[in-house]
Design a protein around this motif. Structure first.
Motif, PDB file in Angstrom:
ATOM      1  N   LEU A 386       0.828  -1.210   0.000  1.00 34.09           N
ATOM      2  CA  LEU A 386       0.000   0.000   0.000  1.00 34.09           C
ATOM      3  C   LEU A 386       0.862   1.261   0.000  1.00 34.09           C
ATOM      4  CD1 LEU A 386      -2.959   1.148   0.320  1.00 34.09           C
ATOM      5  CD2 LEU A 386      -2.415   1.348   2.758  1.00 34.09           C
ATOM      6  N   TYR A 387       0.492   2.205  -0.859  1.00 37.45           N
ATOM      7  CA  TYR A 387       0.990   3.589  -0.811  1.00 37.45           C
ATOM      8  C   TYR A 387      -0.212   4.470  -0.521  1.00 37.45           C
ATOM      9  CZ  TYR A 387       5.478   2.410  -2.997  1.00 37.45           C
ATOM     10  OH  TYR A 387       6.726   1.899  -3.284  1.00 37.45           O
ATOM     11  N   SER A 388      -0.058   5.403   0.415  1.00 35.15           N
ATOM     12  CA  SER A 388      -1.165   6.315   0.662  1.00 35.15           C
ATOM     13  C   SER A 388      -0.647   7.671   1.115  1.00 35.15           C
ATOM     14  CB  SER A 388      -2.133   5.733   1.694  1.00 35.15           C
ATOM     15  OG  SER A 388      -1.629   5.836   3.011  1.00 35.15           O
ATOM     16  N   VAL A 389      -1.442   8.701   0.797  1.00 36.59           N
ATOM     17  CA  VAL A 389      -1.075  10.081   1.096  1.00 36.59           C
ATOM     18  C   VAL A 389      -2.296  10.790   1.664  1.00 36.59           C
ATOM     19  CG1 VAL A 389      -0.173  12.250   0.179  1.00 36.59           C
ATOM     20  CG2 VAL A 389       0.548  10.065  -0.844  1.00 36.59           C
ATOM     21  N   ALA A 390      -2.116  11.519   2.753  1.00 39.74           N
ATOM     22  CA  ALA A 390      -3.215  12.251   3.389  1.00 39.74           C
ATOM     23  C   ALA A 390      -3.042  13.743   3.189  1.00 39.74           C
ATOM     24  CB  ALA A 390      -3.268  11.922   4.875  1.00 39.74           C
ATOM     25  N   TRP A 391      -4.110  14.408   2.786  1.00 46.30           N
ATOM     26  CA  TRP A 391      -4.152  15.862   2.641  1.00 46.30           C
ATOM     27  C   TRP A 391      -5.474  16.377   3.222  1.00 46.30           C
ATOM     28  CZ3 TRP A 391      -0.155  18.798   1.212  1.00 46.30           C
ATOM     29  CH2 TRP A 391       0.831  18.276   0.360  1.00 46.30           C
ATOM     30  N   THR A 392      -5.537  17.671   3.439  1.00 46.77           N
ATOM     31  CA  THR A 392      -6.790  18.337   3.767  1.00 46.77           C
ATOM     32  C   THR A 392      -7.101  19.336   2.659  1.00 46.77           C
ATOM     33  OG1 THR A 392      -6.403  18.153   6.139  1.00 46.77           O
ATOM     34  CG2 THR A 392      -8.011  19.794   5.424  1.00 46.77           C
ATOM     35  N   ARG A 393      -8.300  19.254   2.120  1.00 46.51           N
ATOM     36  CA  ARG A 393      -8.695  20.149   1.043  1.00 46.51           C
ATOM     37  C   ARG A 393      -8.967  21.536   1.601  1.00 46.51           C
ATOM     38  NH1 ARG A 393     -13.100  17.412  -2.778  1.00 46.51           N
ATOM     39  NH2 ARG A 393     -14.553  18.347  -1.289  1.00 46.51           N
ATOM     40  N   GLU A 394      -8.958  22.525   0.720  1.00 41.73           N
ATOM     41  CA  GLU A 394      -9.149  23.913   1.165  1.00 41.73           C
ATOM     42  C   GLU A 394     -10.505  24.114   1.830  1.00 41.73           C
ATOM     43  OE1 GLU A 394      -7.826  28.233  -0.608  1.00 41.73           O
ATOM     44  OE2 GLU A 394      -8.684  26.761  -1.974  1.00 41.73           O
ATOM     45  N   ASP A 395     -11.521  23.321   1.445  1.00 46.97           N
ATOM     46  CA  ASP A 395     -12.841  23.448   2.068  1.00 46.97           C
ATOM     47  C   ASP A 395     -12.961  22.673   3.377  1.00 46.97           C
ATOM     48  OD1 ASP A 395     -12.912  20.816   1.231  1.00 46.97           O
ATOM     49  OD2 ASP A 395     -14.599  21.061  -0.154  1.00 46.97           O
ATOM     50  N   GLY A 396     -11.842  22.116   3.848  1.00 41.19           N
ATOM     51  CA  GLY A 396     -11.835  21.391   5.108  1.00 41.19           C
ATOM     52  C   GLY A 396     -12.072  19.898   4.979  1.00 41.19           C
ATOM     53  N   LYS A 397     -12.435  19.423   3.793  1.00 42.95           N
ATOM     54  CA  LYS A 397     -12.633  17.995   3.580  1.00 42.95           C
ATOM     55  C   LYS A 397     -11.288  17.264   3.659  1.00 42.95           C
ATOM     56  CE  LYS A 397     -17.104  17.716   2.402  1.00 42.95           C
ATOM     57  NZ  LYS A 397     -18.090  16.807   3.021  1.00 42.95           N
ATOM     58  N   HIS A 398     -11.336  16.038   4.158  1.00 39.62           N
ATOM     59  CA  HIS A 398     -10.143  15.209   4.241  1.00 39.62           C
ATOM     60  C   HIS A 398      -9.997  14.380   2.961  1.00 39.62           C
ATOM     61  CE1 HIS A 398      -9.745  16.206   8.483  1.00 39.62           C
ATOM     62  NE2 HIS A 398     -11.030  15.910   8.629  1.00 39.62           N
ATOM     63  N   LEU A 399      -8.767  14.234   2.512  1.00 39.96           N
ATOM     64  CA  LEU A 399      -8.460  13.431   1.331  1.00 39.96           C
ATOM     65  C   LEU A 399      -7.489  12.322   1.705  1.00 39.96           C
ATOM     66  CD1 LEU A 399      -7.670  16.256  -1.277  1.00 39.96           C
ATOM     67  CD2 LEU A 399      -9.783  14.957  -1.122  1.00 39.96           C
ATOM     68  N   TRP A 400      -7.771  11.126   1.217  1.00 36.37           N
ATOM     69  CA  TRP A 400      -6.831  10.016   1.375  1.00 36.37           C
ATOM     70  C   TRP A 400      -6.626   9.387   0.008  1.00 36.37           C
ATOM     71  CZ3 TRP A 400      -7.429   4.326   2.154  1.00 36.37           C
ATOM     72  CH2 TRP A 400      -6.244   3.750   2.636  1.00 36.37           C
ATOM     73  N   LEU A 401      -5.417   9.530  -0.536  1.00 34.30           N
ATOM     74  CA  LEU A 401      -5.057   9.010  -1.850  1.00 34.30           C
ATOM     75  C   LEU A 401      -4.303   7.700  -1.644  1.00 34.30           C
ATOM     76  CD1 LEU A 401      -5.000  12.277  -1.842  1.00 34.30           C
ATOM     77  CD2 LEU A 401      -3.873  12.045  -4.028  1.00 34.30           C
ATOM     78  N   TYR A 402      -4.673   6.640  -2.364  1.00 37.60           N
ATOM     79  CA  TYR A 402      -4.038   5.346  -2.081  1.00 37.60           C
ATOM     80  C   TYR A 402      -4.088   4.427  -3.291  1.00 37.60           C
ATOM     81  CZ  TYR A 402      -8.688   3.264  -1.739  1.00 37.60           C
ATOM     82  OH  TYR A 402      -9.957   2.802  -2.029  1.00 37.60           O
ATOM     83  N   TRP A 403      -3.197   3.433  -3.284  1.00 38.83           N
ATOM     84  CA  TRP A 403      -3.187   2.371  -4.285  1.00 38.83           C
ATOM     85  C   TRP A 403      -2.311   1.233  -3.766  1.00 38.83           C
ATOM     86  CZ3 TRP A 403      -0.506   6.861  -4.547  1.00 38.83           C
ATOM     87  CH2 TRP A 403       0.872   6.807  -4.747  1.00 38.83           C
ATOM     88  N   SER A 404      -2.459   0.070  -4.352  1.00 37.63           N
ATOM     89  CA  SER A 404      -1.663  -1.090  -3.954  1.00 37.63           C
ATOM     90  C   SER A 404      -1.667  -2.110  -5.082  1.00 37.63           C
ATOM     91  CB  SER A 404      -2.225  -1.726  -2.678  1.00 37.63           C
ATOM     92  OG  SER A 404      -1.585  -2.972  -2.413  1.00 37.63           O
ATOM     93  N   ALA A 405      -0.532  -2.753  -5.291  1.00 36.96           N
ATOM     94  CA  ALA A 405      -0.448  -3.817  -6.290  1.00 36.96           C
ATOM     95  C   ALA A 405      -1.318  -5.006  -5.911  1.00 36.96           C
ATOM     96  CB  ALA A 405       1.002  -4.265  -6.454  1.00 36.96           C
ATOM     97  N   GLU A 406      -1.626  -5.126  -4.633  1.00 34.62           N
ATOM     98  CA  GLU A 406      -2.484  -6.207  -4.152  1.00 34.62           C
ATOM     99  C   GLU A 406      -3.939  -5.729  -4.151  1.00 34.62           C
ATOM    100  OE1 GLU A 406      -0.662  -8.060  -0.481  1.00 34.62           O
ATOM    101  OE2 GLU A 406       0.648  -6.320  -0.772  1.00 34.62           O
ATOM    102  N   GLY A 407      -4.730  -6.238  -5.092  1.00 29.65           N
ATOM    103  CA  GLY A 407      -6.135  -5.867  -5.147  1.00 29.65           C
ATOM    104  C   GLY A 407      -6.901  -6.545  -4.023  1.00 29.65           C
ATOM    105  N   THR A 408      -7.323  -5.789  -3.065  1.00 26.32           N
ATOM    106  CA  THR A 408      -7.992  -6.357  -1.887  1.00 26.32           C
ATOM    107  C   THR A 408      -8.916  -5.285  -1.317  1.00 26.32           C
ATOM    108  OG1 THR A 408      -7.606  -7.363   0.284  1.00 26.32           O
ATOM    109  CG2 THR A 408      -6.055  -5.655  -0.399  1.00 26.32           C
ATOM    110  N   SER A 409      -9.232  -5.392  -0.055  1.00 16.54           N
ATOM    111  CA  SER A 409     -10.001  -4.347   0.614  1.00 16.54           C
ATOM    112  C   SER A 409      -9.382  -4.119   1.979  1.00 16.54           C
ATOM    113  CB  SER A 409     -11.474  -4.747   0.758  1.00 16.54           C
ATOM    114  OG  SER A 409     -11.591  -5.896   1.567  1.00 16.54           O
ATOM    115  N   LEU A 410      -9.654  -2.963   2.522  1.00 20.29           N
ATOM    116  CA  LEU A 410      -9.171  -2.619   3.854  1.00 20.29           C
ATOM    117  C   LEU A 410     -10.284  -1.881   4.573  1.00 20.29           C
ATOM    118  CD1 LEU A 410      -8.662   0.559   3.264  1.00 20.29           C
ATOM    119  CD2 LEU A 410      -6.385  -0.177   2.588  1.00 20.29           C
ATOM    120  N   THR A 411     -10.055  -1.591   5.824  1.00 19.69           N
ATOM    121  CA  THR A 411     -11.076  -0.920   6.628  1.00 19.69           C
ATOM    122  C   THR A 411     -10.510   0.357   7.219  1.00 19.69           C
ATOM    123  OG1 THR A 411     -12.088  -3.046   7.204  1.00 19.69           O
ATOM    124  CG2 THR A 411     -12.644  -1.155   8.590  1.00 19.69           C
TER     125      THR A 411
END
Length: 450
Positions: A386-411
């Motif tokens: 997994l690679y992931s990056v966290a940011w906060t948008r200018e309107d206050g919304k949270h962003l989580w950008l992610y991807w992984s070579a292993e196609g699965t699910s997480l919680t």
């Protein structure tokens, strides 16, 4: 005036670093080493404004004014401003004292009226100035006999085009095919010192940029040593110029499977440069071609692969300490370029958006114009890749950008409601669960917004 085809522009460079390569004026080591497979979760601690951070390389002088005006119109729809424009001395001054600047004059006026910010770089020696032996091919790819002559021409251009925001001295001079017959750090240092002095006098206050070095400045004809190391011996780090290099890689994350080389090298090299007193670092080229072959170094990834790779790399580069980056390139090129080099554009030859353009447009719309430091969410069952990056948008919304070579699910147990965006396909999905949302994991970039 049309620029030259990109003759063998990365064909001679090594695709990896030596196991250990020292960089002289940093005092540390730039490493290429295996890393333990573990999730990589990143939360930048600075604010990022896309129009200041991200630009494009634009080969405007390959095209007619009508064509590049169409390209500019498409580019402006992305909300971006910076363009890096290539100039070729042998085309601007085909004989000594005789200039062909009408096309460049017209382009400059277009950039001004379009309110774009520009970085101009001049590469290649004019016929009267080259050190090339008589009759040798690629005369322009040899450095000039007298650095002062090149410096004077750069100063002339800076005076003629005072609205240009930044000037860059040569390009990929750490490769033998851009500084024939062999790479010469001392020779380039003389050119850089002379030109910096001339530009400072001609255009005080303008940003000056060291020629963008291929990859991490390795010199393949000198055992792979770093040109940044060699230039440090000549006091280049004291010039106040922006350092620049071109962090191309085989995939968005690495050149070699099992190594997170993009993050590892970027952090180490940038830390060393900053530690040496260099304030600003720009990645003045990076990207992938969508070409269909025949294979020329880069793997054939196609139109969709270009879009995928570009978004993943952009997510990573946003976390690194670059002050500005330039995607290669705004438009595809015609058959004056090699098969690979024709396919780097966000736009096709008709000025129409390719999948990478559409994906980037969706990405920028989802993230908004400004990103602020974010907080990583709690992640359960994260795959090792997994690679992931966290940011906060200018309107206050949270962003989580992610991807992984292993196609699965997480919680994400602390997030009960969110929207999942796929910028490659343009789809979005509402997620809701009292036990925490479970977004699907794909090899391509996904974005959770809440």
């Amino acid at each position: 005036m049309n620029s030259h085809p990109l003759r063998g522009r990365r064909s001679a460079v090594l695709r990896y670093l030596p196991v250990i390569a020292a960089i002289g004026f940093g005092g540390a080591l730039l490493l290429s080493q295996p890393v333990k497979a573990t999730p990589i979760n990143l939360a930048p601690d600075r604010t990022l404004v896309w129009k200041d951070f991200l630009g494009v390389n634009a080969h405007f002088l390959w095209f007619t004014p009508q064509q590049y005006q169409q390209q500019i119109a498409q580019y402006q729809k992305l909300g971006l401003e910076w363009v890096r424009v290539d100039l070729h001395w042998d085309r601007l001054e085909p004989s000594e004292g005789h200039y062909t600047l009408d096309s460049l004059d017209q382009l400059n006026q277009t950039l001004i009226s379009s309110h774009l910010k520009s970085l101009f770089y001049m590469v290649g020696s004019a016929p009267f100035a080259t050190t090339a032996p008589v009759g040798a091919p690629y005369q322009d790819q040899y450095p000039p006999r007298d650095p002062q002559v090149y410096a004077q021409r750069m100063a002339l251009l800076a005076k003629r085009y005072p609205d240009v925001d930044a000037w860059q001295v040569w390009n990929e001079q750490n490769l033998p095919n851009n500084w024939r017959p062999k790479v010469d750090p001392a020779g380039y240092a003389r050119l850089l010192l002379a030109t910096t002095q001339a530009l400072t006098a001609a255009a005080p206050g303008k940003t000056l940029v060291i020629g963008g070095m291929a990859y991490y400045s390795q010199m393949p004809d000198q055992g792979g040593g770093l040109m940044l190391q060699a230039l440090g011996q000549y006091g280049v780090q004291k010039l106040g110029a922006v350092a620049a290099y071109h962090p191309y890689s085989a995939t968005p994350e690495t050149d070699t499977p099992g190594k997170n080389e993009v993050l590892l090298r970027g952090h180490q090299l940038n830390d060393m440069l900053h530690g040496a007193g260099i304030t600003n670092i720009w990645a003045t080229e990076w990207g992938w071609s969508s070409y269909a072959g025949p294979k020329e170094m880069q793997a054939i990834i196609g139109l969709d692969g270009q879009a995928d790779y570009t978004l993943r790399r952009l997510a990573l580069m946003s976390t690194l300490d670059y002050q500005r980056t330039f995607l290669f390139a705004l438009s595809d090129l015609d058959n004056r370029a090699s098969a690979r080099d024709r396919g780097y554009g966000l736009l096709d030859l008709n000025g129409q958006p390719k999948p990478v353009y559409n994906a980037l447009a969706r990405f920028l719309k989802i993230t908004g114009s400004t990103l602020k430091p974010g907080t990583l969410p709690t992640i359960v069952n994260a795959p090792d890749s997994l690679y992931s990056v966290a940011w906060t948008r200018e309107d206050g919304k949270h962003l989580w950008l992610y991807w992984s070579a292993e196609g699965t699910s997480l919680t994400l147990p602390d997030i009960k409601q969110a929207t999942l965006f796929d910028p490659l396909t343009g789809t979005q999905l509402s997620l809701q669960s009292d036990n925490g949302i479970q977004p699907s994991v794909k090899p391509t970039l996904q974005i959770v917004v809440w």
